[in-house]
Design an enzyme around this catalytic site. Structure first.
Site, PDB file in Angstrom:
ATOM      1  N   HIS A 112      -6.415  -7.588  -0.217  1.00  0.00           N
ATOM      2  CA  HIS A 112      -5.562  -8.643   0.359  1.00  0.00           C
ATOM      3  C   HIS A 112      -5.852 -10.018  -0.250  1.00  0.00           C
ATOM      4  O   HIS A 112      -5.207 -10.996   0.110  1.00  0.00           O
ATOM      5  CB  HIS A 112      -5.732  -8.711   1.877  1.00  0.00           C
ATOM      6  CG  HIS A 112      -5.269  -7.473   2.583  1.00  0.00           C
ATOM      7  ND1 HIS A 112      -3.982  -6.993   2.470  1.00  0.00           N
ATOM      8  CD2 HIS A 112      -5.909  -6.617   3.411  1.00  0.00           C
ATOM      9  CE1 HIS A 112      -3.859  -5.881   3.193  1.00  0.00           C
ATOM     10  NE2 HIS A 112      -5.022  -5.623   3.772  1.00  0.00           N
ATOM     11  N   ASP A 151      -4.069   2.478   0.272  1.00  0.00           N
ATOM     12  CA  ASP A 151      -4.517   1.954   1.564  1.00  0.00           C
ATOM     13  C   ASP A 151      -3.303   1.881   2.485  1.00  0.00           C
ATOM     14  O   ASP A 151      -2.177   1.709   2.033  1.00  0.00           O
ATOM     15  CB  ASP A 151      -5.116   0.557   1.346  1.00  0.00           C
ATOM     16  CG  ASP A 151      -5.800   0.010   2.582  1.00  0.00           C
ATOM     17  OD1 ASP A 151      -7.036   0.111   2.654  1.00  0.00           O
ATOM     18  OD2 ASP A 151      -5.101  -0.524   3.474  1.00  0.00           O
ATOM     19  N   HIS A 153      -2.529  -0.414   4.512  1.00  0.00           N
ATOM     20  CA  HIS A 153      -1.953  -1.758   4.529  1.00  0.00           C
ATOM     21  C   HIS A 153      -1.383  -2.072   3.155  1.00  0.00           C
ATOM     22  O   HIS A 153      -1.940  -1.636   2.148  1.00  0.00           O
ATOM     23  CB  HIS A 153      -3.029  -2.785   4.891  1.00  0.00           C
ATOM     24  CG  HIS A 153      -3.659  -2.547   6.225  1.00  0.00           C
ATOM     25  ND1 HIS A 153      -4.790  -1.771   6.362  1.00  0.00           N
ATOM     26  CD2 HIS A 153      -3.310  -2.960   7.459  1.00  0.00           C
ATOM     27  CE1 HIS A 153      -5.117  -1.717   7.650  1.00  0.00           C
ATOM     28  NE2 HIS A 153      -4.234  -2.431   8.339  1.00  0.00           N
ATOM     29  N   ASP A 240      -7.367   4.185   5.402  1.00  0.00           N
ATOM     30  CA  ASP A 240      -6.956   3.941   6.790  1.00  0.00           C
ATOM     31  C   ASP A 240      -5.627   4.592   7.159  1.00  0.00           C
ATOM     32  O   ASP A 240      -5.074   4.326   8.216  1.00  0.00           O
ATOM     33  CB  ASP A 240      -6.964   2.442   7.113  1.00  0.00           C
ATOM     34  CG  ASP A 240      -6.509   1.589   5.951  1.00  0.00           C
ATOM     35  OD1 ASP A 240      -5.981   2.159   4.967  1.00  0.00           O
ATOM     36  OD2 ASP A 240      -6.668   0.357   6.021  1.00  0.00           O
TER      37      ASP A 240
END
Ligand SMILES: [Zn+2]
Ligand SMILES: [Zn+2]
Ligand SMILES: [Zn+2]
Lengths: 438, 566
Positions: A112, A151, A153, A240
């Site tokens: 991120h 991931d 996200h 995740d």
């Protein structure tokens, strides 16, 4: 005796003495059970699996990728240097052909973290994959890079770093941004005018399970990779999407992740998120390591694994099928898209605000990119955040053309001291980083 | 008085030590076919004319079990392993009678799937039918909860002889190594027991009613009685004898590289402040082309194929020494020149062999266009250079070991020894030459040719305890010690260390330690908050303590004597 089919390098850095805060999901305990499982399975004793001690990344490594405001020390801790250094260690081991593939199981994560860094976003401060890639591009002259972010996200930081880069393909599979942090990663995010189509987002609906992920991989990711023909494939291996992950709503499993790794065949995988630290991570990491090494992973499963219990609904399957058509249409139209975006322009501009959720900072950016047929185009960002320094960040790409080079230096040198506190120039061509306090 | 005896590949060295220092030393050729006679002859010779009651202990280091393993001469045993999710335990098969069963325990020691007793009874019946007597039982994560190993044990215990359980082997995680180590213990026990029981009996017949201690791979000792439960720990104690023999002469504040230069190999180890570095996982044995990776605690040593008897060759103008041996030196009737022959030519070694040695090195000298003496010099240099470069590699490997915390990475152990201590037959000559070829401060250990036996004699009893606490499960356990106790939520790392020290002290005394030698230290203490949901649900505590490897109480006086009459 077990012997890896593909010689595989590992850096395992669980950072047992570092955390954002004691109760934070990204804390000391996160890779504890993974380490237990990895040690108990004897993975590090397998012939052809080699564990490396992480190197420590340097300030120069950060400066190839980021513009840190006010400076690098302000936005990092020792752990960030080790985690990025660990990714770099694996990258070097692969490039030096000490191993065929490598996996950096490190924390804290990084995907991120964007080009400009004022603080921490989504538990990330500096982008460890991007730092590794930029190091490999400089030290080993790696040409075309593909990053596949698995991931849950959206890998918004990595997307941002390579938004204008025609030599780096970025593909992110993630839970639909309407339902999850950071709320981005939609189909229409395709990359800047000089690299249109080379950002590929695959936003999957909540409750997607193995079937959906493997479908996305086989029907979208692998064909796109085959078209792009990268010199190296990097997997931003967040974990995740697991059905037991407390932060997300997906239904992926250890078997699924191992299968995905087996199909994707990444040269380098770097751990990102994954917060089901006890009931999922140990099994997923063992599965991924075995898959990378080309060993049998069929008996690696979570104690409560029930493929029928987590199977995705028909509407999810249908949705992903339609999504696949759109993704592939976008990919196949990328040249037209680029021409449309570039049409009649010398410069392209955009304004945006970026919120640093972990550190509660709101950054405002104004970006200018030079439209260029010759190279990725130089760009500049006017960045400020409330009460902090305002900086002009200028980037000259690694294959920057003469015109872009001239423009970049002119931007940097003519930064107005009345407007800016700081002028920064990232000259990737000459591999240097200039900084002027104004 | 103490007897130290070290069985080496070529020689067996025996010493008798007392307050007056080294009273006697004796060297006898090792008969690999009859180690028992070798050991007995060594002891008998060294105590000749000494009142039996003046001798209070004997410490033996032998290659007996190592030989049995390398030669794969061991009896069939049964192995019952329980894997659960993960790698198929079939990959870790140790022998023919190897059974993989259902049931599993997870990383925190919770049962995931139960043991199926019907299955166990079937396996037991099959093993009995095959005439198997001894059995090993190993479960994944049994060091977190031994319940399944114990369940299998109770189901079959009346039908078999000695049964070894995986969780007794070591507190460290590593299922494949736990299987291999349990198998080794199970299979070598009969040989081990028979051998040492016979030694003990023979000594008693001569009136020597003294406790027998055995040197372990970690440089410590344990009593013969205790070794019956852990025979594997006495494997490969040869290198540890050398290291312990050098320890008294090492610097108390600096790192030292120890070299034991023997006939066929040179063993290397590192001392940090007079304590030997230990291998973090366990010893690896070689068997044919296979490696047997174990959880047997051992010193961090490296053995390279350079010694007095290494084969010297000249090929395409390149002179090489080792790594193999093709019989003895030409001076002693061998067919291939060796460093020992070079010593004869250089006058370092004297005797009848000179003519044969000169004849052996002559063709090399001729091919190189230099004198025989110059060729001998080159051979000696080459042997030393190989040793120095391998030592450098060992140091690099130690310094590049992975670390798991920020603290370790920043302040982790880095070794940079500046001093070398040499022992073994040609120690002084090698020390001189190594000194000229490197920047190390190189010395030969006093009484270099029997320093290994002195090391065995003076080594103290060592052991380790691993304690695991889980305040969410409200349990603290050290399965290796058959210890487990309920705890409340306030149980802390400090409480755990305290508990571990109590267990360690008991264990050390049980396996033969003198209470004056209990230098205990913490080697690992980790504590993690376990957060479930948004609350701290408990603490996960991991503690490891050990009795530091070192020399026995009162050795200083002996050492001073050794130095003064060196
Ligand atoms: Zn993603
Ligand atoms: Zn994530
Ligand atoms: Zn350009």
């Amino acid at each position: 005796m077990l012997c890896a089919k593909h010689k595989t390098g590992l850096v395992f850095f669980p950072a047992f003495d570092w955390a954002i805060s004691p109760n934070h999901p990204e804390r000391e305990e996160r890779l504890l059970y993974t380490q237990d499982q990895v040690l108990e399975e004897g993975l590090l004793d397998i012939d052809g699996i080699i564990e490396y001690k992480p190197d420590i990344a340097t300030i120069r490594d950060i400066q190839r990728t980021h513009f840190c405001v006010p400076d690098e020390w302000e936005v990092t801790t020792e752990s960030h240097f080790i985690s990025a250094g660990g990714a770099k260690t694996i990258g070097m081991a692969v490039m030096d052909k000490q191993v065929e593939r490598g996996f950096a199981l490190v924390r804290p994560p990084g995907h991120h973290a964007m080009r400009v860094v004022h603080g921490s976003r989504g538990f990330c401060n500096i982008n460890i994959e991007a730092m590794m890639i930029e190091y490999l591009r400089t030290a080993y002259k790696v040409g075309r890079v593909a990053i596949v972010d698995t991931d849950c996200h959206h890998g918004d930081g990595t997307q941002d770093i390579y938004w204008h880069d025609p030599d780096v393909l970025f593909i992110s599979l993630h839970q639909d941004g309407r339902t999850l942090y950071p709320g981005s990663g939609f189909l229409n995010e395709l990359g800047g005018p000089n690299a249109a189509g080379l950002t590929v987002n695959i936003p999957l609906p909540p409750n997607t399970s193995e079937e959906g992920f493997i479908y996305a991989l086989e029907e979208m990711v692998l064909p796109i990779l085959a078209d792009f023909k990268p010199d190296i494939i990097i997997n931003s291996a967040g974990q995740d999407n697991h059905y037991a992950d407390p932060l997300t709503n997906m239904n992926f499993s250890a078997q699924g992740y191992a299968r995905l790794t087996e199909l994707l065949k990444p040269d380098i995988a770097v751990l990102e998120g994954g917060y089901s630290i006890e009931s999922a991570l140990p099994y997923m990491n063992v599965g991924i390591i075995l898959a990378m090494a080309g060993l049998d992973y069929s008996r690696v499963r979570e104690p409560d694994y029930d493929p029928d219990g987590i199977r995705q609904g028909r509407e999810v399957t249908e949705y992903i099928r339609r999504l696949g058509d759109k993704v592939m249409t976008g990919w196949n139209r990328r040249d037209e898209t680029r021409k449309e975006l570039q049409a009649g322009k010398t410069f392209d501009q955009r304004r945006r605000s970026i919120f640093y959720d972990t550190d509660n900072i709101l950054e405002k950016q104004e970006e200018t990119v030079r439209i260029c047929e010759e190279c990725g185009g130089c760009w500049s960002i006017d960045t400020s955040s409330d009460g902090r320094k305002r900086a002009l960040a200028v980037h000259l790409p690694i294959k920057g053309c003469a015109a872009c080079r001239e423009t970049a230096y002119q931007w940097y040198e003519s930064a107005d001291p009345k407007t800016f506190d700081l002028a920064l120039l990232q000259d990737r061509q000459k591999d240097r980083y200039l900084k002027r306090e104004l | 008085m103490i007897i130290g005896l070290d069985v080496g590949g070529t020689h067996t060295d025996v010493v008798l030590l007392g307050e007056e220092g080294l009273i006697r030393e004796y060297k006898v050729r090792t008969d690999p076919e009859d180690l028992f006679s070798t050991v007995l002859a060594g002891i008998e010779h060294i105590v000749e004319g000494i009142e039996p009651d003046r001798i209070n202990r004997v410490v033996l280091s032998t290659t007996l079990t190592t030989n049995a393993i390398v030669q794969e001469k061991y009896p069939e045993v049964g192995m019952i392993v329980s894997g659960g999710p993960g790698i198929d335990p079939e990959h870790f098969r140790t022998n023919r009678h190897y059974y993989s069963i259902t049931g599993s325990i997870d990383h925190r020691g919770r049962e995931v799937a139960p043991v199926n007793l019907d299955e166990i009874h079937e396996i037991a019946a099959a093993l009995k039918k095959e005439g198997i007597r001894n059995v090993g039982i190993v479960g994944k994560f049994s060091v977190r909860n031994p319940a399944h190993e114990l369940a299998v044990y109770h189901a079959i215990k009346d039908d078999f002889g000695k049964i070894f359980l995986g969780h007794h082997v070591s507190g460290n995680l590593n299922f494949p190594r736990r299987i291999a180590t349990t198998f080794l213990n199970t299979t070598i026990r009969p040989i081990h027991k028979k051998f040492f029981a016979a030694v003990k009996q023979s000594l008693e017949q001569k009136g020597l009613m003294i406790p027998i201690h055995l040197l372990k791979a970690d440089g410590g000792t344990m009593s013969f009685e205790a070794s019956l439960d852990f025979p594997g720990q006495t494997i490969l104690s040869g290198p540890s004898a050398s290291v312990m023999g050098a320890i008294a002469f090492a610097s108390e504040t600096e790192e030292t590289l120890v070299l034991d230069i023997g006939g066929t190999t040179t063993d290397m180890a590192i001392l940090v402040d007079r304590a030997p570095l230990l291998d973090p996982v366990g010893i690896t044995l070689s068997q044919n082309r296979k490696r047997i990776q174990t959880l047997i605690r051992s010193l961090e040593t490296r053995s390279i194929g350079i010694g007095g008897d290494s084969a010297v060759r000249l090929q395409d103008g390149i002179l090489t020494v080792g790594p193999d041996r093709e019989g003895p030196a030409m001076a002693y009737g061998g067919k291939v020149p060796t460093p020992t022959d070079a010593f004869f030519v250089l006058g370092i070694q004297k005797g009848d062999g000179l003519a044969a040695s000169t004849a052996g090195i002559a063709p090399i000298a001729q091919a190189l266009g230099i004198s025989v003496e110059a060729a001998a010099d080159r051979i000696f240099d080459e042997a030393c250079n190989v040793i120095l470069s391998q030592a450098g590699q060992m140091i690099d490997a130690i310094n590049s070991k992975p670390v798991y915390t920020v603290h370790e990475l920043q302040e982790g152990l880095q070794v940079h020894p500046k001093r070398i201590l040499v022992l073994g037959g040609p120690a002084p000559e090698f020390a001189d030459r190594l000194r000229t070829l490197s920047d190390f401060d190189v010395r030969a250990v006093p009484h270099w040719s029997v320093a290994n036996a002195i090391g065995a004699a003076l080594a103290r009893t060592t052991c380790e305890v691993t304690l695991f606490g889980d305040t969410q499960r409200e349990i603290v356990s050290a399965p290796e010690e058959d210890f487990s106790e309920p705890v409340n939520r306030n149980f802390s790392k400090e409480n755990a260390v305290e508990k571990a020290f109590v267990l360690l002290r008991d264990k050390a005394v049980r396996i033969g330690a003198d209470t004056r030698d209990l230098e205990m230290e913490v080697t690992e203490d980790l504590q993690f908050n376990m957060v479930r949901g948004f609350y701290t649900a408990g603490r996960n505590i991991r503690v490891k303590v050990q009795v530091k490897p070192g020399l026995i109480h009162g050795y200083q006086a002996i050492i001073e004597r050794l130095l003064s009459n060196a």
